[in-house]
Scaffold this motif. Sequence first.
Motif, PDB file in Angstrom:
ATOM      1  N   ILE A 186    -120.812 -17.674 -57.058  1.00 37.55           N
ATOM      2  CA  ILE A 186    -121.046 -16.816 -55.887  1.00 37.55           C
ATOM      3  C   ILE A 186    -119.790 -16.746 -55.028  1.00 37.55           C
ATOM      4  CG2 ILE A 186    -122.401 -16.546 -53.771  1.00 37.55           C
ATOM      5  CD1 ILE A 186    -124.720 -17.927 -55.210  1.00 37.55           C
ATOM      6  N   ALA A 187    -119.132 -17.881 -54.825  1.00 39.50           N
ATOM      7  CA  ALA A 187    -117.899 -17.898 -54.039  1.00 39.50           C
ATOM      8  C   ALA A 187    -116.827 -17.043 -54.698  1.00 39.50           C
ATOM      9  CB  ALA A 187    -117.415 -19.335 -53.864  1.00 39.50           C
ATOM     10  N   ARG A 188    -116.740 -17.129 -56.035  1.00 39.96           N
ATOM     11  CA  ARG A 188    -115.749 -16.335 -56.737  1.00 39.96           C
ATOM     12  C   ARG A 188    -116.054 -14.839 -56.645  1.00 39.96           C
ATOM     13  NH1 ARG A 188    -116.246 -18.839 -60.960  1.00 39.96           N
ATOM     14  NH2 ARG A 188    -117.721 -17.486 -62.053  1.00 39.96           N
ATOM     15  N   ASP A 189    -117.322 -14.451 -56.790  1.00 40.25           N
ATOM     16  CA  ASP A 189    -117.695 -13.035 -56.741  1.00 40.25           C
ATOM     17  C   ASP A 189    -117.497 -12.433 -55.348  1.00 40.25           C
ATOM     18  OD1 ASP A 189    -118.347 -13.238 -59.388  1.00 40.25           O
ATOM     19  OD2 ASP A 189    -120.508 -13.500 -59.040  1.00 40.25           O
ATOM     20  N   LEU A 190    -117.782 -13.213 -54.317  1.00 43.17           N
ATOM     21  CA  LEU A 190    -117.689 -12.694 -52.948  1.00 43.17           C
ATOM     22  C   LEU A 190    -116.326 -12.958 -52.314  1.00 43.17           C
ATOM     23  CD1 LEU A 190    -121.222 -13.640 -51.532  1.00 43.17           C
ATOM     24  CD2 LEU A 190    -120.464 -11.468 -52.490  1.00 43.17           C
ATOM     25  N   GLY A 191    -115.457 -13.722 -52.997  1.00 40.29           N
ATOM     26  CA  GLY A 191    -114.130 -13.989 -52.473  1.00 40.29           C
ATOM     27  C   GLY A 191    -114.143 -14.875 -51.246  1.00 40.29           C
ATOM     28  N   ILE A 192    -115.014 -15.879 -51.240  1.00 35.38           N
ATOM     29  CA  ILE A 192    -115.111 -16.779 -50.096  1.00 35.38           C
ATOM     30  C   ILE A 192    -115.012 -18.217 -50.576  1.00 35.38           C
ATOM     31  CG2 ILE A 192    -116.482 -15.191 -48.691  1.00 35.38           C
ATOM     32  CD1 ILE A 192    -118.973 -16.655 -49.580  1.00 35.38           C
ATOM     33  N   CYS A 193    -115.053 -19.138 -49.617  1.00 31.88           N
ATOM     34  CA  CYS A 193    -114.967 -20.552 -49.934  1.00 31.88           C
ATOM     35  C   CYS A 193    -116.309 -21.050 -50.473  1.00 31.88           C
ATOM     36  CB  CYS A 193    -114.552 -21.333 -48.693  1.00 31.88           C
ATOM     37  SG  CYS A 193    -114.497 -23.111 -48.924  1.00 31.88           S
ATOM     38  N   GLU A 194    -116.260 -21.986 -51.378  1.00 35.70           N
ATOM     39  CA  GLU A 194    -117.496 -22.539 -51.948  1.00 35.70           C
ATOM     40  C   GLU A 194    -118.303 -23.285 -50.896  1.00 35.70           C
ATOM     41  OE1 GLU A 194    -118.829 -25.394 -55.711  1.00 35.70           O
ATOM     42  OE2 GLU A 194    -116.781 -24.603 -55.569  1.00 35.70           O
ATOM     43  N   ASP A 195    -117.618 -23.881 -49.924  1.00 33.13           N
ATOM     44  CA  ASP A 195    -118.342 -24.580 -48.856  1.00 33.13           C
ATOM     45  C   ASP A 195    -119.191 -23.609 -48.045  1.00 33.13           C
ATOM     46  OD1 ASP A 195    -117.291 -26.985 -49.609  1.00 33.13           O
ATOM     47  OD2 ASP A 195    -115.647 -26.934 -48.143  1.00 33.13           O
ATOM     48  N   THR A 196    -118.708 -22.368 -47.887  1.00 30.33           N
ATOM     49  CA  THR A 196    -119.489 -21.368 -47.162  1.00 30.33           C
ATOM     50  C   THR A 196    -120.775 -21.046 -47.900  1.00 30.33           C
ATOM     51  OG1 THR A 196    -117.443 -20.408 -46.282  1.00 30.33           O
ATOM     52  CG2 THR A 196    -119.419 -19.043 -46.186  1.00 30.33           C
ATOM     53  N   VAL A 197    -120.690 -20.908 -49.207  1.00 28.55           N
ATOM     54  CA  VAL A 197    -121.891 -20.645 -50.012  1.00 28.55           C
ATOM     55  C   VAL A 197    -122.859 -21.817 -49.903  1.00 28.55           C
ATOM     56  CG1 VAL A 197    -122.741 -20.151 -52.336  1.00 28.55           C
ATOM     57  CG2 VAL A 197    -120.542 -19.221 -51.581  1.00 28.55           C
ATOM     58  N   ARG A 198    -122.332 -23.002 -50.000  1.00 31.49           N
ATOM     59  CA  ARG A 198    -123.179 -24.203 -49.931  1.00 31.49           C
ATOM     60  C   ARG A 198    -123.880 -24.290 -48.580  1.00 31.49           C
ATOM     61  NH1 ARG A 198    -119.437 -27.395 -50.870  1.00 31.49           N
ATOM     62  NH2 ARG A 198    -119.622 -27.360 -53.144  1.00 31.49           N
ATOM     63  N   LYS A 199    -123.169 -23.938 -47.514  1.00 26.35           N
ATOM     64  CA  LYS A 199    -123.748 -24.024 -46.165  1.00 26.35           C
ATOM     65  C   LYS A 199    -124.944 -23.085 -46.020  1.00 26.35           C
ATOM     66  CE  LYS A 199    -122.643 -22.757 -41.383  1.00 26.35           C
ATOM     67  NZ  LYS A 199    -121.565 -22.329 -40.448  1.00 26.35           N
ATOM     68  N   TRP A 200    -124.787 -21.796 -46.395  1.00 27.78           N
ATOM     69  CA  TRP A 200    -125.865 -20.835 -46.152  1.00 27.78           C
ATOM     70  C   TRP A 200    -126.989 -20.968 -47.182  1.00 27.78           C
ATOM     71  CZ3 TRP A 200    -126.013 -19.320 -41.545  1.00 27.78           C
ATOM     72  CH2 TRP A 200    -124.827 -19.169 -40.805  1.00 27.78           C
ATOM     73  N   ARG A 201    -126.687 -21.500 -48.348  1.00 25.01           N
ATOM     74  CA  ARG A 201    -127.761 -21.815 -49.284  1.00 25.01           C
ATOM     75  C   ARG A 201    -128.654 -22.907 -48.707  1.00 25.01           C
ATOM     76  NH1 ARG A 201    -128.655 -22.130 -55.059  1.00 25.01           N
ATOM     77  NH2 ARG A 201    -126.608 -21.218 -55.529  1.00 25.01           N
ATOM     78  N   ARG A 202    -128.009 -23.948 -48.173  1.00 25.53           N
ATOM     79  CA  ARG A 202    -128.785 -25.046 -47.580  1.00 25.53           C
ATOM     80  C   ARG A 202    -129.558 -24.577 -46.350  1.00 25.53           C
ATOM     81  NH1 ARG A 202    -124.878 -27.743 -46.102  1.00 25.53           N
ATOM     82  NH2 ARG A 202    -124.993 -27.362 -43.853  1.00 25.53           N
ATOM     83  N   ARG A 203    -128.928 -23.785 -45.487  1.00 22.97           N
ATOM     84  CA  ARG A 203    -129.602 -23.309 -44.268  1.00 22.97           C
ATOM     85  C   ARG A 203    -130.832 -22.480 -44.618  1.00 22.97           C
ATOM     86  NH1 ARG A 203    -125.918 -22.694 -39.739  1.00 22.97           N
ATOM     87  NH2 ARG A 203    -127.412 -21.212 -38.845  1.00 22.97           N
ATOM     88  N   HIS A 204    -130.724 -21.622 -45.636  1.00 23.65           N
ATOM     89  CA  HIS A 204    -131.885 -20.809 -46.002  1.00 23.65           C
ATOM     90  C   HIS A 204    -132.964 -21.645 -46.665  1.00 23.65           C
ATOM     91  CE1 HIS A 204    -134.347 -18.026 -48.398  1.00 23.65           C
ATOM     92  NE2 HIS A 204    -134.107 -17.160 -47.418  1.00 23.65           N
ATOM     93  N   ALA A 205    -132.561 -22.607 -47.466  1.00 27.35           N
ATOM     94  CA  ALA A 205    -133.552 -23.443 -48.132  1.00 27.35           C
ATOM     95  C   ALA A 205    -134.349 -24.268 -47.131  1.00 27.35           C
ATOM     96  CB  ALA A 205    -132.861 -24.355 -49.149  1.00 27.35           C
ATOM     97  N   LEU A 206    -133.718 -24.672 -46.062  1.00 27.31           N
ATOM     98  CA  LEU A 206    -134.402 -25.515 -45.088  1.00 27.31           C
ATOM     99  C   LEU A 206    -135.170 -24.712 -44.038  1.00 27.31           C
ATOM    100  CD1 LEU A 206    -131.605 -28.206 -44.469  1.00 27.31           C
ATOM    101  CD2 LEU A 206    -133.619 -28.359 -45.952  1.00 27.31           C
ATOM    102  N   ARG A 207    -134.637 -23.541 -43.637  1.00 23.84           N
ATOM    103  CA  ARG A 207    -135.244 -22.796 -42.526  1.00 23.84           C
ATOM    104  C   ARG A 207    -135.604 -21.363 -42.890  1.00 23.84           C
ATOM    105  NH1 ARG A 207    -131.011 -23.401 -37.852  1.00 23.84           N
ATOM    106  NH2 ARG A 207    -132.554 -22.036 -36.838  1.00 23.84           N
ATOM    107  N   ARG A 208    -135.447 -21.002 -44.128  1.00 16.55           N
ATOM    108  CA  ARG A 208    -135.751 -19.665 -44.633  1.00 16.55           C
ATOM    109  C   ARG A 208    -134.932 -18.604 -43.878  1.00 16.55           C
ATOM    110  NH1 ARG A 208    -137.051 -20.982 -49.233  1.00 16.55           N
ATOM    111  NH2 ARG A 208    -137.856 -18.860 -49.598  1.00 16.55           N
ATOM    112  N   LEU A 209    -135.530 -17.473 -43.537  1.00 17.40           N
ATOM    113  CA  LEU A 209    -134.751 -16.395 -42.921  1.00 17.40           C
ATOM    114  C   LEU A 209    -134.161 -16.789 -41.570  1.00 17.40           C
ATOM    115  CD1 LEU A 209    -136.953 -13.265 -43.755  1.00 17.40           C
ATOM    116  CD2 LEU A 209    -134.845 -14.008 -44.856  1.00 17.40           C
ATOM    117  N   GLY A 210    -134.856 -17.642 -40.850  1.00 14.81           N
ATOM    118  CA  GLY A 210    -134.338 -18.075 -39.554  1.00 14.81           C
ATOM    119  C   GLY A 210    -133.055 -18.865 -39.669  1.00 14.81           C
TER     120      GLY A 210
END
Length: 397
Positions: free
Chosen positions: A65-89
């Motif tokens: 995902i980081a490679r496809d979107l051209g971002i840092c892997e830590d950014t992907v990890r952060k928002w994956r975790r945030r959504h998994a814990l709090r869903r859309l909020g």
Amino acid sequence: MSLTAPRAVIWHNMPVPLTTPHQIVLTTDERAALVALTRPTAQARMLLRTRIVLAAAEGGSNASIARDLGICEDTVRKWRRRHALRRLGGLADAPRPGRPRRFSPVARAQVTAIACELPALRGMPLSRWSSSELACETIEAGVVDDISPSTVRRWLAADAIKPWQYRSWIAPRAPDFASRAAVVLDLYARVFDGQPLGPGDYVLCADEKTSIQARCRCHPSLPPGRARMMRVEHEYQRGGALAYLAAWDVHRGKVFGRCEPTTGIAPFARLVEQVMTLEPYASAARVFWIVDNGSSHRGQTAIGRMRNRWPTARIVHTPVHASWLNQCEIYFSIVQRKVITPNDFNELADVENRLIAFQDLYNLAARPFNWRYTKTDLDILLTRIAAHESGVSAVAE
């Protein structure tokens, strides 16, 4: 080599298992909400977070995902975790309290109080405060241990306090200020002696703009150009001065003026004659001339002189130091901005020609000024001044 190569190819083609503990599984409603957030008008940060979650729901790894979107892997990890814990909020920005406040509300109030004092009262040889001087004075007074001028400036800006600026004003001193000002304001409202003005009554404001110089610049002025303002030579030669006398019809929005070598009784009389011989003033029932207390038309002598020469004309004097009540001053401010400044004339004839030409041009589209100051506003002003003076007297005692 023949044994290891096939194994390497097989291992490379095998799917990489997801190592993250936060697996994304979306409900139908969640997926629809996320797709709606991918509209082109969405905020860029929300669009990126939504794409991360949608890609994670499709089984993508953090690295892919980081490679496809051209971002840092830590950014992907952060928002994956945030959504998994709090869903859309979890995709919304987290609260950002900022760093703790360094200064208490009491300290801020004390700084504001110092800014509202005159520097001389605190023993400072200054006429006005600046932000840096206020910061130093605040530290010297023991209000705070340390503070920057930018912090002081920001506090004062929030309260619209600018102690480094000043405005001149004149307190009304004439004992008949209220009564004289009320007559002028009544005339602006088409009332005189408690009665409305008739169709044959007219109100004119007259004044003189003195000492308009002809300043011949030592080098010709340059017009504006690309990335350049208009340039006017600083040095000049004096070509004499003249006076511009004008009368402004308050309710019709017309101006009548003339240029004279100087001001005085005779020049003002010529202005009056210029206006009173024109219609509708020549056949008017009453023509009120609102003037200041200058030597050209001062006191009862000027009133009698006007009535003897023009029986239908009546002079109404503004209070002393109340030129702001004369609407002709508004017209003169327009003349100053549009005609005189910057002063660049070869001779006095050029000054006169431009003033008269502008007067004709202005009359083509002139209309009455939107005067809103009433006797009610005057009463409020006088009440406020009286309360201020009584407060000052009480402090002095």
